[in-house]
Scaffold this motif. Structure first.
Motif, PDB file in Angstrom:
ATOM      1  N   LEU A  64      -4.191   6.446   3.264  1.00  0.00           N
ATOM      2  CA  LEU A  64      -3.281   5.582   3.645  1.00  0.00           C
ATOM      3  C   LEU A  64      -2.660   4.795   2.703  1.00  0.00           C
ATOM      4  N   THR A  65      -3.011   4.642   1.624  1.00  0.00           N
ATOM      5  CA  THR A  65      -2.567   3.767   0.424  1.00  0.00           C
ATOM      6  C   THR A  65      -1.793   4.814  -0.289  1.00  0.00           C
ATOM      7  N   ASP A  66      -2.339   6.051  -0.386  1.00  0.00           N
ATOM      8  CA  ASP A  66      -1.909   7.123  -1.422  1.00  0.00           C
ATOM      9  C   ASP A  66      -0.507   7.771  -0.837  1.00  0.00           C
ATOM     10  N   ARG A  67      -0.556   7.917   0.458  1.00  0.00           N
ATOM     11  CA  ARG A  67       0.730   8.640   1.201  1.00  0.00           C
ATOM     12  C   ARG A  67       1.414   8.043   2.103  1.00  0.00           C
ATOM     13  N   GLU A  68       2.628   8.294   2.222  1.00  0.00           N
ATOM     14  CA  GLU A  68       3.622   7.629   3.459  1.00  0.00           C
ATOM     15  C   GLU A  68       3.404   8.108   4.546  1.00  0.00           C
ATOM     16  N   VAL A  69       2.672   7.605   5.762  1.00  0.00           N
ATOM     17  CA  VAL A  69       2.606   8.074   6.874  1.00  0.00           C
ATOM     18  C   VAL A  69       3.001   6.852   7.730  1.00  0.00           C
ATOM     19  N   ALA A  70       2.880   7.091   9.012  1.00  0.00           N
ATOM     20  CA  ALA A  70       3.151   5.967  10.037  1.00  0.00           C
ATOM     21  C   ALA A  70       1.869   5.919  11.181  1.00  0.00           C
ATOM     22  N   ALA A  71       1.383   4.626  11.488  1.00  0.00           N
ATOM     23  CA  ALA A  71       0.557   4.672  12.365  1.00  0.00           C
ATOM     24  C   ALA A  71       1.258   4.535  13.742  1.00  0.00           C
TER      25      ALA A  71
END
Length: 270
Positions: A64-71
């Motif tokens: 989650l630090t390395d890639r842009e996603v949404a929770a």
């Protein structure tokens, strides 16, 4: 809707994913799941974030630090571990490292001579047990239902009966929501000085926002440099949350602050 999670079929991640999508596919690692969602290959991904016994899942935090996603949702499910094998005679117990750790006391007491083998998932360990009479797997007891090769040797083998795991349902970054009862941030201050962590947390305390989890992970840039994962009980739409984050962004002006989003919690019992 199509979701991707840890495979093969029968993992606890699969059970969580089945609560949010009818069509579930599998990857062998959390990193691969996060990358697939970030790249738009899947509508949703389901990844374990925290276990009540073993704590945070570090591979998920790093992904989650390395890639842009949404929770976009949190799923909480109880963990009911069983020992599955072809018979009561085996010399190896194979499962995910988290499951092995969650059953440590049982294994040490009942099978002290057994070798413990960490594999990619609980379901992968069950597969090994199905293929090899010398191997037992750890997984949900339903994995043995209707399976002529496996039987439940022991049930409820987790060290604590309250064992439960939180999963994040992740989506492409443009689906991030500001609405929900909880929110998550990833903060990289790109700094290291006395009182830094206190400074980062004070904006939430000053506005009566409860922090439900704070975790640090090495940034990978240099020794002693950290990324902070912060969960708090407020929605990003709230003025107090926006004000707190603005203060955090000012403190982390040499780094960055990533809003994973706001979400609600679903409890899945099965």
């Amino acid at each position: 809707m199509q979701a991707v999670t840890l495979g093969p079929e029968g993992t606890y991640s699969h059970r969580a994913a089945a609560s949010v999508a009818d069509d579930v596919e599998f990857r062998e690692s959390v990193t691969a799941i996060v990358e697939a969602v970030a790249d738009g290959e899947y509508d949703r991904g389901v990844v374990p974030i925290e276990n009540s016994i073993e704590g945070s899942v570090t591979e998920t935090l790093d992904a989650l630090t390395d890639r842009e996603v949404a929770a976009v949702q949190e799923v909480v499910t109880p963990i009911r571990h069983a020992l599955l094998a072809q018979s009561g005679e085996f010399s190896v117990v194979a499962s995910h490292s988290q499951a092995l750790a969650q059953c440590r006391s049982f294994l040490e007491e009942e099978y002290p001579e057994a070798d413990l083998e960490a594999v990619a998932s609980t379901a992968r360990g069950v597969e090994h047990a199905r293929e090899n009479p010398d191997v037992a797997g750890i997984g949900h007891p339903a994995n043995a239902d209707g399976d002529p090769e496996l039987r439940v040797v022991a049930e409820g083998i987790q060290d604590k009966t309250s064992n439960a795991t939180r999963f994040f349902v992740i989506a492409p970054a443009d689906e991030r929501s500001d609405a929900g009862g909880k929110s998550s941030l990833v903060v990289y201050p790109n700094a290291n000085y006395p009182g830094l962590l206190l400074e980062l947390l004070e904006p939430f305390a000053d506005r009566d926002i409860n922090l439900t989890r704070v975790e640090s992970r090495p940034s990978g840039e240099r020794l002693g440099d950290y990324v902070f994962h912060v969960d708090f009980a407020a929605g990003l739409y709230e003025d107090r949350a926006q004000e707190a984050i603005a203060d955090v962004e000012e403190i982390a002006e040499n780094g960055w602050v990533r809003r994973l989003g706001s979400y609600d919690t679903e409890h899945v019992i099965h």
